[in-house]
Design an enzyme around this catalytic site. Structure first.
Site, short mmCIF file in Angstrom:
data_model
loop_
_atom_site.label_atom_id
_atom_site.label_comp_id
_atom_site.label_asym_id
_atom_site.label_seq_id
_atom_site.Cartn_x
_atom_site.Cartn_y
_atom_site.Cartn_z
N HIS A 14 7.77 7.89 0.90
CA HIS A 14 6.61 7.03 1.18
C HIS A 14 7.01 5.61 0.82
O HIS A 14 7.04 5.24 -0.36
CB HIS A 14 5.39 7.46 0.36
N HIS A 16 6.82 1.27 1.98
CA HIS A 16 6.38 0.13 2.78
C HIS A 16 7.50 -0.90 2.80
O HIS A 16 7.94 -1.37 1.75
CB HIS A 16 5.12 -0.50 2.18
N LYS A 100 0.87 9.35 10.32
CA LYS A 100 0.14 8.94 9.12
C LYS A 100 -1.35 8.79 9.41
O LYS A 100 -1.75 8.12 10.36
CB LYS A 100 0.69 7.61 8.60
N HIS A 137 -3.36 9.57 3.60
CA HIS A 137 -3.89 8.73 2.52
C HIS A 137 -5.22 9.34 2.12
O HIS A 137 -6.23 9.19 2.83
CB HIS A 137 -4.08 7.28 2.98
N HIS A 175 0.82 10.03 -2.41
CA HIS A 175 0.48 9.33 -3.66
C HIS A 175 -0.68 9.99 -4.41
O HIS A 175 -1.73 9.38 -4.61
CB HIS A 175 0.24 7.85 -3.44
N ASP A 248 5.72 4.80 -2.72
CA ASP A 248 4.66 3.89 -2.25
C ASP A 248 4.97 2.46 -2.69
O ASP A 248 4.06 1.68 -2.97
CB ASP A 248 3.29 4.33 -2.75
#
Length: 346
Positions: A14, A16, A100, A137, A175, A248
């Site tokens: 995960h 970004h 996602k 999420h 997460h 994350d």
């Protein structure tokens, strides 16, 4: 006495990376230690089609330093207009690893997310058919639900009904932040895995709020009470194959964090492995770090673990930089609040 621990090169399930100058600034921080990563699609505009994913993957690879090896595993952002056949073709080609799900408004750049889950039923059924995982999420966005309860409520209101309605859908609860989430994963043996971040193994909500607001500890899902943090540590260090690393790591420039309405996200790519080694050593579980960081994730995604290895060495405290320079401004590195004695041997 120096201690050494050699493990398969880890992956981040995960991550970004953003785009443009931010992408160029932070990508080397991940690629230095990790072989692969699941890349989040919440750009502006989001990555919603196979062509979007191909274009974004090309930009990532173009930004990768020539002396680094790294494989981005692409995802699509699920919307109420997502085409099931586009997902199936992208997954069959190997371009897209997962899809996602962002509930609309749940986190950074999630305005295009799902509000009516009946409208994505066809996509989810196709994903179950082809074995494409859904990364979730897991928070409701109902304003009447307290922000500290949104993960637990999501399980009851959204996740469990989806899994019952679409048997065989492979789901990653991303997460995790609560004991409720840990318990749900443990109670469901089939087709369910979960990522746990570096920072949620370390901080609680006190780190954000006690002694003044600490914007660089603010993330979504927000950190919870110590009992929830402790449940995450127990799960991560247990060796249970359903739990694996997803940092994350989410870069924002300091001005966007340090403002009257600061962005949610913690950047931890640079020092994650050092932080994890401290957590696992404290729990007497260094022998299970490889499973959490390097083996369980590939097993869930039906990929082979990496053939290469890395070695962690324990010695004097490591001096990590406080900030990473990027073309859009400095990005503050996660501070675990204790010395880090483990480093990756170069």
């Amino acid at each position: 006495m120096t201690q050494r621990l050699t493990i398969r090169r880890p992956d981040d399930w995960h991550l970004h990376l953003r785009d443009g100058a931010m992408l160029a600034g932070v990508l080397p921080e991940t690629a230095r230690d990790f072989a692969r990563a699941i890349i989040m699609p919440n750009l502006v505009p989001p990555v919603v089609t196979a062509q979007d994913a191909a274009d974004y993957r090309a930009r990532i690879l173009a930004a990768l330093p020539e002396d680094m090896a790294f494989t981005p595993l692409m995802t699509l952002y699920l919307t109420e207009e997502t085409d099931p056949q586009d997902v199936a073709a992208a997954h069959a080609s190997g371009l897209v690893t997962a899809v996602k799900l962002y509930p609309a408004g749940a986190t950074t750049n999630s305005a295009s997310g799902v509000t009516d889950f009946d409208k994505v039923r066809g996509v989810l059924e196709k994903m179950a058919e082809i074995g494409c995982p859904l990364c979730v999420h897991g928070e409701v966005t109902d304003p009447e639900v307290d922000i500290f309860d949104r993960e637990a409520v999501f399980i009851d209101r959204v996740l469990d009904p989806i899994r019952r309605a679409v048997p065989g859908l492979r789901v990653v609860m991303e997460h995790l932040t609560t004991a409720d989430g840990v318990d749900y994963v443990k109670a469901n043996a089939a087709d369910l895995g979960a990522t746990i971040t570096t920072h949620h193994l370390i901080i609680t909500r006190n780190h954000i709020l006690v002694g003044g607001i600490k914007p660089h500890y603010y993330c979504l899902p927000v950190a919870k009470r110590a009992r929830h943090r402790d449940a995450l540590v127990a799960a991560a260090t247990s060796g249970d194959a359903r739990f694996f690393l997803g940092t994350d790591s989410a870069p924002h420039s300091d001005p966007t964090k340090e403002s009257a309405c600061g962005c949610a996200g913690i950047f931890s790519a640079t020092n994650t492995l050092s932080c994890l080694a401290e957590v696992f050593e404290r729990e007497g579980a260094l022998d299970r770090l490889e499973a959490f960081a390097s083996l369980n994730g590939p097993a869930f995604y039906r990929l082979a673990p990496n053939a290469e290895t890395i070695t962690l060495v324990k010695g004097a405290p490591v001096a990590f930089p406080d900030k990473i320079a990027t073309g859009v401004g400095p990005v503050t590195l996660f501070d675990p609040g204790f010395p880090l004695h483990w480093r990756v041997e170069r």
